[in-house]
Design a protein around this motif. Sequence first.
Motif, PDB file in Angstrom:
ATOM      1  N   ALA A 108      11.657 -37.774 -62.481  1.00 56.74           N
ATOM      2  CA  ALA A 108      11.764 -38.949 -61.535  1.00 56.74           C
ATOM      3  C   ALA A 108       9.950 -39.400 -61.242  1.00 56.74           C
ATOM      4  O   ALA A 108      10.023 -40.827 -61.216  1.00 56.74           O
ATOM      5  CB  ALA A 108      12.235 -38.686 -60.198  1.00 56.74           C
ATOM      6  N   LEU A 109       9.332 -38.428 -61.053  1.00 61.25           N
ATOM      7  CA  LEU A 109       7.962 -38.766 -60.563  1.00 61.25           C
ATOM      8  C   LEU A 109       7.210 -39.590 -61.677  1.00 61.25           C
ATOM      9  O   LEU A 109       6.528 -40.391 -61.579  1.00 61.25           O
ATOM     10  CB  LEU A 109       7.047 -37.598 -60.263  1.00 61.25           C
ATOM     11  CG  LEU A 109       5.928 -37.799 -59.600  1.00 61.25           C
ATOM     12  CD1 LEU A 109       6.067 -38.373 -58.177  1.00 61.25           C
ATOM     13  CD2 LEU A 109       4.997 -36.597 -59.541  1.00 61.25           C
ATOM     14  N   THR A 120       2.164 -28.443 -56.118  1.00 63.52           N
ATOM     15  CA  THR A 120       3.730 -28.547 -55.876  1.00 63.52           C
ATOM     16  C   THR A 120       4.346 -29.587 -56.535  1.00 63.52           C
ATOM     17  O   THR A 120       3.728 -30.804 -56.442  1.00 63.52           O
ATOM     18  CB  THR A 120       3.886 -28.595 -54.285  1.00 63.52           C
ATOM     19  OG1 THR A 120       2.916 -27.538 -53.749  1.00 63.52           O
ATOM     20  CG2 THR A 120       5.362 -28.454 -53.788  1.00 63.52           C
ATOM     21  N   PRO A 121       5.203 -29.352 -57.483  1.00 67.63           N
ATOM     22  CA  PRO A 121       5.811 -30.545 -58.173  1.00 67.63           C
ATOM     23  C   PRO A 121       6.621 -31.605 -57.511  1.00 67.63           C
ATOM     24  O   PRO A 121       7.022 -32.758 -58.208  1.00 67.63           O
ATOM     25  CB  PRO A 121       6.688 -29.752 -59.314  1.00 67.63           C
ATOM     26  CG  PRO A 121       7.035 -28.491 -58.514  1.00 67.63           C
ATOM     27  CD  PRO A 121       6.087 -28.232 -57.606  1.00 67.63           C
ATOM     28  N   THR A 122       7.005 -31.458 -56.334  1.00 63.97           N
ATOM     29  CA  THR A 122       7.719 -32.190 -55.727  1.00 63.97           C
ATOM     30  C   THR A 122       7.562 -32.105 -54.310  1.00 63.97           C
ATOM     31  O   THR A 122       6.902 -31.376 -53.677  1.00 63.97           O
ATOM     32  CB  THR A 122       9.286 -32.232 -55.864  1.00 63.97           C
ATOM     33  OG1 THR A 122      10.224 -33.287 -55.274  1.00 63.97           O
ATOM     34  CG2 THR A 122       9.931 -30.802 -55.535  1.00 63.97           C
ATOM     35  N   ALA A 177       4.558 -35.675 -54.274  1.00 61.35           N
ATOM     36  CA  ALA A 177       4.160 -34.054 -54.825  1.00 61.35           C
ATOM     37  C   ALA A 177       2.594 -34.002 -54.621  1.00 61.35           C
ATOM     38  O   ALA A 177       2.116 -34.621 -54.121  1.00 61.35           O
ATOM     39  CB  ALA A 177       4.500 -34.259 -56.394  1.00 61.35           C
ATOM     40  N   ARG A 178       2.370 -32.810 -54.935  1.00 59.29           N
ATOM     41  CA  ARG A 178       0.870 -32.262 -54.781  1.00 59.29           C
ATOM     42  C   ARG A 178       0.428 -31.618 -56.054  1.00 59.29           C
ATOM     43  O   ARG A 178       1.433 -31.261 -57.080  1.00 59.29           O
ATOM     44  CB  ARG A 178       0.593 -31.242 -53.697  1.00 59.29           C
ATOM     45  CG  ARG A 178       1.127 -31.747 -52.285  1.00 59.29           C
ATOM     46  CD  ARG A 178       0.852 -31.201 -51.232  1.00 59.29           C
ATOM     47  NE  ARG A 178       1.023 -31.724 -49.904  1.00 59.29           N
ATOM     48  CZ  ARG A 178       0.257 -32.560 -49.160  1.00 59.29           C
ATOM     49  NH1 ARG A 178      -0.825 -32.691 -49.793  1.00 59.29           N
ATOM     50  NH2 ARG A 178       0.887 -33.102 -48.177  1.00 59.29           N
ATOM     51  N   TYR A 225      -4.957 -32.600 -55.127  1.00 57.08           N
ATOM     52  CA  TYR A 225      -4.579 -33.998 -54.536  1.00 57.08           C
ATOM     53  C   TYR A 225      -3.088 -34.026 -54.330  1.00 57.08           C
ATOM     54  O   TYR A 225      -2.391 -33.275 -54.594  1.00 57.08           O
ATOM     55  CB  TYR A 225      -4.898 -35.115 -55.822  1.00 57.08           C
ATOM     56  CG  TYR A 225      -4.057 -34.509 -57.274  1.00 57.08           C
ATOM     57  CD1 TYR A 225      -2.716 -34.897 -57.335  1.00 57.08           C
ATOM     58  CD2 TYR A 225      -4.798 -33.783 -58.204  1.00 57.08           C
ATOM     59  CE1 TYR A 225      -2.012 -34.664 -58.487  1.00 57.08           C
ATOM     60  CE2 TYR A 225      -3.796 -33.594 -59.494  1.00 57.08           C
ATOM     61  CZ  TYR A 225      -2.630 -33.858 -59.610  1.00 57.08           C
ATOM     62  OH  TYR A 225      -2.043 -33.400 -60.516  1.00 57.08           O
ATOM     63  N   ALA A 226      -2.789 -35.148 -53.577  1.00 54.03           N
ATOM     64  CA  ALA A 226      -1.251 -35.441 -53.531  1.00 54.03           C
ATOM     65  C   ALA A 226      -0.892 -36.625 -54.200  1.00 54.03           C
ATOM     66  O   ALA A 226      -1.692 -37.724 -54.160  1.00 54.03           O
ATOM     67  CB  ALA A 226      -1.192 -35.706 -51.726  1.00 54.03           C
ATOM     68  N   VAL A 227       0.370 -36.630 -54.993  1.00 51.37           N
ATOM     69  CA  VAL A 227       0.593 -37.873 -55.610  1.00 51.37           C
ATOM     70  C   VAL A 227       1.503 -38.587 -54.231  1.00 51.37           C
ATOM     71  O   VAL A 227       2.607 -38.169 -53.725  1.00 51.37           O
ATOM     72  CB  VAL A 227       1.739 -37.609 -56.645  1.00 51.37           C
ATOM     73  CG1 VAL A 227       2.256 -38.723 -57.284  1.00 51.37           C
ATOM     74  CG2 VAL A 227       1.189 -36.568 -57.703  1.00 51.37           C
ATOM     75  N   ARG A 228       0.980 -39.800 -53.937  1.00 56.27           N
ATOM     76  CA  ARG A 228       1.479 -40.679 -52.913  1.00 56.27           C
ATOM     77  C   ARG A 228       2.218 -42.019 -53.683  1.00 56.27           C
ATOM     78  O   ARG A 228       1.916 -42.538 -54.604  1.00 56.27           O
ATOM     79  CB  ARG A 228       0.271 -41.057 -52.117  1.00 56.27           C
ATOM     80  CG  ARG A 228       0.017 -39.908 -51.326  1.00 56.27           C
ATOM     81  CD  ARG A 228      -1.211 -40.323 -50.400  1.00 56.27           C
ATOM     82  NE  ARG A 228      -1.519 -39.112 -49.565  1.00 56.27           N
ATOM     83  CZ  ARG A 228      -0.983 -38.747 -48.442  1.00 56.27           C
ATOM     84  NH1 ARG A 228       0.060 -39.630 -47.801  1.00 56.27           N
ATOM     85  NH2 ARG A 228      -1.546 -37.702 -47.619  1.00 56.27           N
ATOM     86  N   LEU A 229       3.348 -42.211 -53.026  1.00 56.57           N
ATOM     87  CA  LEU A 229       3.893 -43.508 -53.238  1.00 56.57           C
ATOM     88  C   LEU A 229       2.946 -44.694 -52.778  1.00 56.57           C
ATOM     89  O   LEU A 229       2.620 -44.852 -51.252  1.00 56.57           O
ATOM     90  CB  LEU A 229       5.274 -43.669 -52.406  1.00 56.57           C
ATOM     91  CG  LEU A 229       6.251 -44.914 -52.662  1.00 56.57           C
ATOM     92  CD1 LEU A 229       6.559 -44.800 -54.339  1.00 56.57           C
ATOM     93  CD2 LEU A 229       7.509 -44.724 -51.829  1.00 56.57           C
ATOM     94  N   ASP A 230       3.002 -45.719 -53.445  1.00 61.48           N
ATOM     95  CA  ASP A 230       2.177 -46.915 -53.460  1.00 61.48           C
ATOM     96  C   ASP A 230       3.176 -47.752 -52.439  1.00 61.48           C
ATOM     97  O   ASP A 230       3.929 -48.602 -53.165  1.00 61.48           O
ATOM     98  CB  ASP A 230       1.515 -47.682 -54.268  1.00 61.48           C
ATOM     99  CG  ASP A 230       0.567 -48.773 -54.115  1.00 61.48           C
ATOM    100  OD1 ASP A 230       1.006 -49.542 -53.042  1.00 61.48           O
ATOM    101  OD2 ASP A 230      -0.573 -48.969 -54.561  1.00 61.48           O
TER     102      ASP A 230
END
Length: 301
Positions: free
Chosen positions: A86-87, A211-213, A207-208, A152-157
């Motif tokens: 999904a990511l 951490t995958p989600t 996610a980070r 890092y953190a994966v962030r929603l734009d």
Amino acid sequence: MTPPVFRFAPSPNGHLHLGHALSALLNARAARATGGRFLVRIEDIDQTRCTPQLEAEMLEDLDWLGLPYERPVFRQSEHFADYADALASLEARGLVYRGYLTRAEIKRHVAAEEQAGRSWPRDPDGAPLYPRDRDVLPPEELVDRAASQAPYAVRLDMAKALAVAGKDLIWREYPSELAADGGLTANWDEPEIISADPAAWGDVVLARKDTPTSYHLSVVIDDERQGITDVLRGRDLYAATSVHRLLQRLLELPEPKYRHHRLILGEDGRKLSKSGKDTSLRELRERGWTVPSLLTAIGLS
């Protein structure tokens, strides 16, 4: 007609308390009253704090309550590949980015803005919204962090996501309490239409690096995977529904019926929490509490 599907989804990072008991019992009773199913989901994304022992003790508490949940239970740790897929789909569409700011850097930036007389927006939980990295760090520092694979953190734009999703984002809020006799209330299936406001949360974490989600991403995917029709959860997650509806729109997932129940509050007026070390069900059992005494304490017959 497909029967309704309800779920109770605790994290085994501590022991269950009275608030968890209320949520689990309401879901189990709603499933029984509607002729539906009652599932348990183990939200064990955090592999450091969530342990097999805590999970086993949590399931013991649910068995003590007499809850007829289906087995085997669903564990998030067994479905990391679903979250990664999904990511990846969101990333391919340019809807996520890596944010490298640390909590300390965010705190300092927000404090500086506020000291300069510029108010800083905060999310519904009171946390400051994430500033863009380029507004805080010099370009060469951003390049260095990306090259060195810094945390890092994966962030929603959020701006891009809202442009893709459109403006007519809503959810349907249904009653959460059953009738006194355990049956359905007259308005059980009469929804209130709520306008979603995911922008209030800013660029949320999905996610980070390690951490995958995140909760937001996994909860919408798991609800679809488990066929959840009715999300009956605490009122503290009411505002987060805006983010979940946005992700459902982006990932083309179905919208369940949302039902947010009352919270059990402590003597200080705040909601009970595991992190706050509030009295656990296990401690209450050791003190001699019975299920009927617990039901009285949480206002259930």
